[in-house]
Design an enzyme around this catalytic site. Structure first.
Site, PDB file in Angstrom:
ATOM      1  CB  THR A   1      -0.880  -0.027   1.304  1.00  0.00           C
ATOM      2  OG1 THR A   1      -1.299   1.499   1.673  1.00  0.00           O
ATOM      3  CG2 THR A   1      -0.239  -0.641   2.366  1.00  0.00           C
TER       4      THR A   1
ATOM      5  CB  SER B   1      -2.123   1.385  11.438  1.00  0.00           C
ATOM      6  OG  SER B   1      -2.113   0.520  10.170  1.00  0.00           O
TER       7      SER B   1
ATOM      8  CE1 TYR C   1      -3.403  -3.725   5.700  1.00  0.00           C
ATOM      9  CE2 TYR C   1      -3.200  -1.295   5.690  1.00  0.00           C
ATOM     10  CZ  TYR C   1      -3.402  -2.625   5.021  1.00  0.00           C
ATOM     11  OH  TYR C   1      -3.495  -2.581   3.572  1.00  0.00           O
ATOM     12  CG  HIS C   2      -0.590   1.274   7.030  1.00  0.00           C
ATOM     13  ND1 HIS C   2      -1.566   1.847   7.689  1.00  0.00           N
ATOM     14  CD2 HIS C   2      -0.855   1.348   5.720  1.00  0.00           C
ATOM     15  CE1 HIS C   2      -2.660   2.112   6.914  1.00  0.00           C
ATOM     16  NE2 HIS C   2      -2.107   1.917   5.743  1.00  0.00           N
TER      17      HIS C   2
ATOM     18  CE  LYS D   1      -1.262  -5.011   2.864  1.00  0.00           C
ATOM     19  NZ  LYS D   1      -1.485  -6.115   1.977  1.00  0.00           N
TER      20      LYS D   1
ATOM     21  CG  ASN E   1     -15.563   2.675  -0.117  1.00  0.00           C
ATOM     22  OD1 ASN E   1     -15.416   2.972  -1.424  1.00  0.00           O
ATOM     23  ND2 ASN E   1     -15.423   1.180   0.133  1.00  0.00           N
ATOM     24  NE  ARG E   2     -15.251   6.927   7.293  1.00  0.00           N
ATOM     25  CZ  ARG E   2     -14.218   6.793   7.003  1.00  0.00           C
ATOM     26  NH1 ARG E   2     -13.677   5.599   6.895  1.00  0.00           N
ATOM     27  NH2 ARG E   2     -13.276   7.691   6.924  1.00  0.00           N
TER      28      ARG E   2
HETATM   29  N1  NAD Z   1      -8.947  -1.883  -1.441  1.00  0.00           N
HETATM   30  C1  NAD Z   1      -8.149  -1.047  -1.282  1.00  0.00           C
HETATM   31  O1  NAD Z   1      -8.130  -0.010  -1.489  1.00  0.00           O
HETATM   32  C2  NAD Z   1      -6.701  -1.409  -1.029  1.00  0.00           C
HETATM   33  C3  NAD Z   1      -5.699  -0.274  -1.245  1.00  0.00           C
HETATM   34  C4  NAD Z   1      -4.187  -0.776  -1.060  1.00  0.00           C
HETATM   35  C5  NAD Z   1      -3.811  -2.086  -0.903  1.00  0.00           C
HETATM   36  N2  NAD Z   1      -4.908  -3.100  -0.683  1.00  0.00           N
HETATM   37  C6  NAD Z   1      -4.599  -4.493  -0.480  1.00  0.00           C
HETATM   38  O2  NAD Z   1      -5.008  -5.144  -1.437  1.00  0.00           O
HETATM   39  C7  NAD Z   1      -5.169  -6.405  -0.877  1.00  0.00           C
HETATM   40  C8  NAD Z   1      -6.889  -6.632  -1.037  1.00  0.00           C
HETATM   41  O3  NAD Z   1      -7.684  -5.629  -0.652  1.00  0.00           O
HETATM   42  P1  NAD Z   1      -9.046  -6.025  -0.590  1.00  0.00           P
HETATM   43  O4  NAD Z   1      -9.655  -4.401  -0.384  1.00  0.00           O
HETATM   44  O5  NAD Z   1      -9.726  -6.797  -1.692  1.00  0.00           O
HETATM   45  O6  NAD Z   1      -9.389  -6.720   0.900  1.00  0.00           O
HETATM   46  P2  NAD Z   1     -10.600  -7.747   1.070  1.00  0.00           P
HETATM   47  O7  NAD Z   1     -10.672  -7.969   2.704  1.00  0.00           O
HETATM   48  O8  NAD Z   1     -11.813  -7.587   0.375  1.00  0.00           O
HETATM   49  O9  NAD Z   1      -9.940  -9.174   0.537  1.00  0.00           O
HETATM   50  C9  NAD Z   1      -8.943  -9.814   0.920  1.00  0.00           C
HETATM   51  C10 NAD Z   1      -9.284 -11.426   1.192  1.00  0.00           C
HETATM   52  O10 NAD Z   1      -8.406 -12.071   1.624  1.00  0.00           O
HETATM   53  C11 NAD Z   1      -8.777 -13.074   2.362  1.00  0.00           C
HETATM   54  N3  NAD Z   1      -8.106 -13.446   3.458  1.00  0.00           N
HETATM   55  C12 NAD Z   1      -7.407 -12.665   4.312  1.00  0.00           C
HETATM   56  N4  NAD Z   1      -6.682 -13.614   5.246  1.00  0.00           N
HETATM   57  C13 NAD Z   1      -6.474 -14.866   4.561  1.00  0.00           C
HETATM   58  C14 NAD Z   1      -6.014 -16.002   4.934  1.00  0.00           C
HETATM   59  N5  NAD Z   1      -5.118 -16.115   6.195  1.00  0.00           N
HETATM   60  N6  NAD Z   1      -6.110 -17.119   4.048  1.00  0.00           N
HETATM   61  C15 NAD Z   1      -7.020 -17.071   2.974  1.00  0.00           C
HETATM   62  N7  NAD Z   1      -7.825 -15.902   2.643  1.00  0.00           N
HETATM   63  C16 NAD Z   1      -7.388 -14.738   3.614  1.00  0.00           C
HETATM   64  C17 NAD Z   1     -10.312 -12.383   3.066  1.00  0.00           C
HETATM   65  O11 NAD Z   1     -11.157 -13.504   3.427  1.00  0.00           O
HETATM   66  C18 NAD Z   1     -10.577 -11.544   2.075  1.00  0.00           C
HETATM   67  O12 NAD Z   1     -11.673 -12.176   1.022  1.00  0.00           O
HETATM   68  C19 NAD Z   1      -4.984  -6.381   0.637  1.00  0.00           C
HETATM   69  O13 NAD Z   1      -3.837  -6.821   0.936  1.00  0.00           O
HETATM   70  C20 NAD Z   1      -4.936  -4.695   0.754  1.00  0.00           C
HETATM   71  O14 NAD Z   1      -4.204  -4.191   2.082  1.00  0.00           O
HETATM   72  C21 NAD Z   1      -6.039  -2.709  -0.830  1.00  0.00           C
END
Ligand code: NAD
Length: 384
Positions: free
Chosen positions: A144, A179, A181-182, A185, A239-240
């Site tokens: 990210t 955070s 979480y970050h 990453k 989104n919010r």
């Molecule tokens: N959506 C965004 O705006 C955005 C921005 C930057 C980075 N990202 C990164 O992209 C990735 C996906 O984001 P997203 O928005 O689709 O999130 P999301 O939570 O919708 O999708 C992640 C999926 O991974 C699955 N998952 C998590 N842990 C797991 C595990 N241990 N085993 C199997 N499955 C597992 C979850 O069930 C979920 O369906 C994330 O790593 C997120 O940090 C997303």
């Protein structure tokens, strides 16, 4: 190409599975449905009424004629990951299977540790499964833009030239995550760079901005929609704001609202992933792509959402509220993005065009927003 998507039930993963299969790629995926459980845990729901994975796979097959192969399982279990990768022998693995929410990791020690174990161990299991089964596979890893934080400098794509005490080197740009979480990453990035160094795993580390919207050519009926969350934990600011506008809730930027980030539409995120997959790194190469369309401050975003919402008869009043996070509320932000445009990436729509698709779509689900409305206002705080 054979592509395996980790986290295929998620917001990006489900969208990407259909998008790549439509382009003729052979797609498989893994998920343990954790995101659905976490959203239920905080008493919320996806605003779009998403189907079970079985129903989604059937609906997509009916709409497109394409098959997606799905394995239900946990990425933190190394034997399972190893078996699935061995069976599929993918040319590319897209790692989206992680907990993506900063506020979730900030709830308490259990949620912090769970996020760290889930994200870091799951990622390491993929690295070892590639080394042991498909050493030539390209790993497209979702990081990210939040890894970099908000330095008072331009942000390069991963590396920068530095001169220090008369000597020069090219080094990873400093990471300043905001955070727990970050931090996962950032840790992934170091683990990935190390795996690349010792095993030569070819990798693209994508520093992605915030993705928004529900607009891809594959979501032709309700059964194929991806999830859309707007609660304080999993919903992003944009989104919010869209969901708040639909139910007549004030749009609530946190603090002074000068927090500036990169944003990109869901469809453009799919375009970027596809470009990276179809143009893999060279043998043994580790590369970093920054990925976003434009940067906006949260105040600017709120104003743009409000303006479009008013065209649909919604009030869209903006009300800045105290910031639950510890972050700079006014700062310099100038990230580079050259690699993807050099490979042919062009943003599809303006932010306003996308909002004209997202807001009316959410208006169809006003009752579902009302049902999760109590989870929008922030209660999780960064400081003690
Ligand atoms: N959506 C965004 O705006 C955005 C921005 C930057 C980075 N990202 C990164 O992209 C990735 C996906 O984001 P997203 O928005 O689709 O999130 P999301 O939570 O919708 O999708 C992640 C999926 O991974 C699955 N998952 C998590 N842990 C797991 C595990 N241990 N085993 C199997 N499955 C597992 C979850 O069930 C979920 O369906 C994330 O790593 C997120 O940090 C997303």
């Amino acid at each position: 190409m054979k592509v395996m998507i980790m986290g295929m039930d998620g917001y990006l993963g489900w969208t990407l599975g259909m998008y790549l299969a439509d382009k003729g790629h052979e797609v498989s995926g893994i998920d343990n449905m954790l995101r659905r459980k976490m959203v239920a845990e905080i008493g919320s729901q996806s605003i779009t009424p998403i189907k079970s994975m079985e129903e989604r796979l059937d609906a997509y097959k009916k709409a497109s004629g394409n098959d997606l192969t799905f394995y239900k399982g946990d990425l933190t279990e190394s034997a399972f990951v190893n078996l699935a990768v061995k069976k599929e022998e993918p040319d590319c693995i897209v790692q989206l299977g992680q907990i993506p929410a900063a506020p979730y990791s900030m709830i308490d020690v259990e949620h912090c540790n769970f996020t760290q174990v889930n994200n870091i161990i799951g990622h390491n299991n993929i690295l070892f499964a590639i080394k042991d089964n498909v050493p030539d596979c390209h790993l497209l890893k979702l990081g990210t833009m939040g890894e970099y934080g908000t330095p008072n400098l331009d942000i390069p794509e991963g590396f920068f030239e530095i001169e220090y005490r008369g000597r020069k080197d090219k080094l990873p740009f400093p990471r300043q995550p905001g955070s727990w979480y970050h931090l996962t990453k950032v840790h992934d990035t170091w683990n990935l760079m190390f795996a690349n160094k010792i095993w030569g795993i070819r990798a693209t580390d994508v520093m992605q901005g915030v993705v928004h919207g529900l607009n891809t050519p594959q979501m032709v009926n309700e059964d194929l929609l991806t999830r859309y969350d707007a609660d304080e934990v999993f919903g992003t600011a944009i989104n919010r704001f869209c969901a708040q506008a639909v139910v007549g809730h004030d749009l609530t930027p946190y603090g002074k609202g000068g927090q500036t980030r990169g944003y990109l539409a869901l469809r453009d995120s799919m375009q970027c992933f596809t470009i990276a997959i179809e143009n893999p790194p060279k043998e043994g190469e580790y590369r970093v792509f920054n990925q976003f369309d434009e940067t906006y401050s949260v105040n600017d975003l709120a104003e743009r959402v409000s303006k479009v919402a008013q065209e649909y008869g919604l009030e869209g009043k903006i009300w800045n509220i105290p910031n639950p996070r510890l972050e700079a509320e006014e700062h310099y932000y100038e990230p580079d993005m050259e690699h993807l445009p050099n490979l042919g990436f062009k943003p599809t729509n303006s932010l306003e065009d996308e909002l004209h698709i997202t807001i009316p779509k959410l208006m169809e689900y006003k009752d579902r927003i009302e049902a999760m409305r109590h989870t929008i206002d922030p209660k999780i705080k960064w400081t003690a």
